[in-house]
Design an enzyme around this catalytic site. Structure first.
Site, short mmCIF file in Angstrom:
data_model
loop_
_atom_site.label_atom_id
_atom_site.label_comp_id
_atom_site.label_asym_id
_atom_site.label_seq_id
_atom_site.Cartn_x
_atom_site.Cartn_y
_atom_site.Cartn_z
N GLY A 1 40.07 43.96 32.00
CA GLY A 1 40.72 42.81 32.20
C GLY A 1 41.73 42.29 31.09
N GLY B 1 43.02 39.17 28.69
CA GLY B 1 42.86 37.79 28.54
C GLY B 1 44.04 37.43 27.56
N ASP C 1 37.97 27.19 25.54
CA ASP C 1 38.54 27.88 26.80
C ASP C 1 37.39 28.25 27.69
OD1 ASP C 1 40.61 28.64 28.24
OD2 ASP C 1 40.92 30.62 27.20
#
Ligand code: PIT
Length: 429
Positions: A26, A28, A140
């Protein structure tokens, strides 16, 4: 915590000899996460690769390492080691192979109940309580940063400490960042933040997990900010009919404008809902959750489009200054193809909102920095197209990984405009 400057890391060559890079897991904030294999043991791990352009950025990543190094909790990702060279920092962490929590529970064959939601939110609160006990604020917390440890287990961990901060005693701290839908009013209003800022995000995550709706989501970021700032949300959707009062009260005790009034993570762990008192036993519909996930994926595309626009704008600006210096050259026509006007807020046909459904074509482009003359380019000969496109591509790749938005001042100003219209007195306070 150590002074970030003094954190010494191992050379990247050692990383290259010790690990084998496998699939991308992924993207980020500021980095790409890969699955890697330890060549000597065959163990699978995860590595976040972060390109460093400015010294300041390196300092920030070292701060993240300083935080991660000292964490050890069943609900927080484990850090292993880190490497650096002039251009890059690499963080090696444990590998979590269960995928994002929301993706997992939204599958057709997962029969999500309120009791499951309790189980997940309890683990999230345990992780957050641990961080807060060390005076670390994550800043976050959002669904993407809550990951299941294994495919066949329901245990979860918090990831991505890219915005995390160790709160020093007496230190007052403001921030502008995070992902619009999940940030607290104090972030939107650029007021002081503290540990309770994370608790707001826990409330938002819980609301979405139970209903698939994003409580403050507006048509534009400004509208979202305005909804957050005025704490405009409700439980009116039919999806909440089968949800227990305890669950709604739990959320109500987190989504409070005044951070001091919000439950702490510890208080959450003693809340009747998390103790599973009088909770619903129905299987919850997850169609909305699937739409929510589809929209989040789409949002990233929207960001990609905006990133492309910004980049092509930059290219054009550079191009025109170059062509000015090479008067008469046809190079000014060498631009990336003009991007069509992509309208709508991240453009999703799946947009699932709670407020102001009447307008469906509010272009987020109107909030973007204009790119003068962007659509005026025409195809032309270009000697140095390839290197420029490579530069564009690499900048884009980095931009695309910016899931976490840095707020645009315009959005905040616009939100204040809305607020001023609604309640001119409030803004003065
Ligand atoms: C995994 C599996 C996965 C994602 C990650 C790790 C990401 C972890 C991560 C990312 C960060 C950070 C700390 C941890 O600061 O799907 O094992 O940006």
């Amino acid at each position: 915590m150590m002074d970030p400057e003094s954190i010494e890391l191992q050379p990247v060559e050692k990383y290259n000899t010790s690990y084998l890079r496998k699939d991308e897991l992924g993207r980020g904030k500021f980095g790409v996460v890969f699955q890697i294999e330890d060549k000597s043991t065959g163990n699978i791990m995860a590595a976040k690769h972060i390109k460093i352009r400015k010294e300041e950025h390196k300092k920030r990543v070292k701060e993240e390492i300083g935080i991660l190094q000292n964490l050890s909790n069943p609900h927080v990702i484990k850090f292993v080691e880190a490497f650096e060279n002039n251009r890059e920092l690499i963080l090696v962490m444990e590998y979590l192979d269960g995928g994002e929590l929301f993706e997992r529970v939204a599958t057709e064959d997962f029969n999500l109940t309120e009791s499951d939601c309790c189980l997940f939110i309890r683990q999230l609160c345990r992780g957050v309580d641990y961080l807060h006990s060390k005076q670390i604020v994550h800043l976050d917390l959002k669904p993407e940063n809550v990951v299941c440890t294994h495919k066949d287990s329901n245990s979860l961990k918090i990831i991505d400490f890219g915005l995390a901060k160790k709160m020093l005693p007496e230190e007052k701290f403001k921030m502008m960042g995070g992902t619009p839908e999940f940030v607290a009013p104090e972030v939107v209003n650029y007021e002081f933040i503290d540990l309770s800022t994370d608790m707001w995000s826990v409330g938002v995550i819980c609301y979405i997990l139970l209903s698939g709706y994003s409580p403050f989501m507006g048509e534009t970021d400004s509208e979202t900010f305005s909804n957050i700032s005025s704490v405009t949300y409700d439980f009116d959707e039919p999806e909440f009919d089968d949800i227990s009062t305890n669950a709604k009260d739990f959320i109500r005790r987190l989504l409070l404008k005044n951070p001091k009034n919000r439950m702490t993570a510890k208080m959450c762990l003693d809340d009747p809902w998390l103790l599973e008192k009088d909770i619903g036993s129905n299987v919850l519909k997850t169609d909305n959750l699937r739409k929510f996930l589809a929209r989040r994926r789409w949002q990233r595309c929207g960001q990609a489009i905006r990133a492309m626009k910004r980049m092509s704008g930059l290219m054009l600006k550079r191009q025109s200054s170059l062509s000015l210096s090479r008067a008469g050259s046809n190079d000014s026509l060498c631009s990336t193809p003009p991007l069509s006007r992509s309208n709508s807020r991240e453009g999703s046909p799946l947009l699932e909102r709670k407020h102001k459904p009447e307008e469906n074509d509010v272009s987020s482009e109107s909030q973007d920095q204009g790119v003068p003359g962007m659509n005026q380019g025409a195809p032309g000969s270009c000697r140095d197209r390839a290197p420029r496109l490579n530069l564009l591509e690499s900048r884009l790749r980095e931009e695309l990984s910016l899931e976490t938005l840095v707020f645009r001042k315009q959005d905040i100003d616009e939100k204040n405009e809305i607020k001023k219209k609604e309640d001119p007195e409030k803004l003065r306070n």
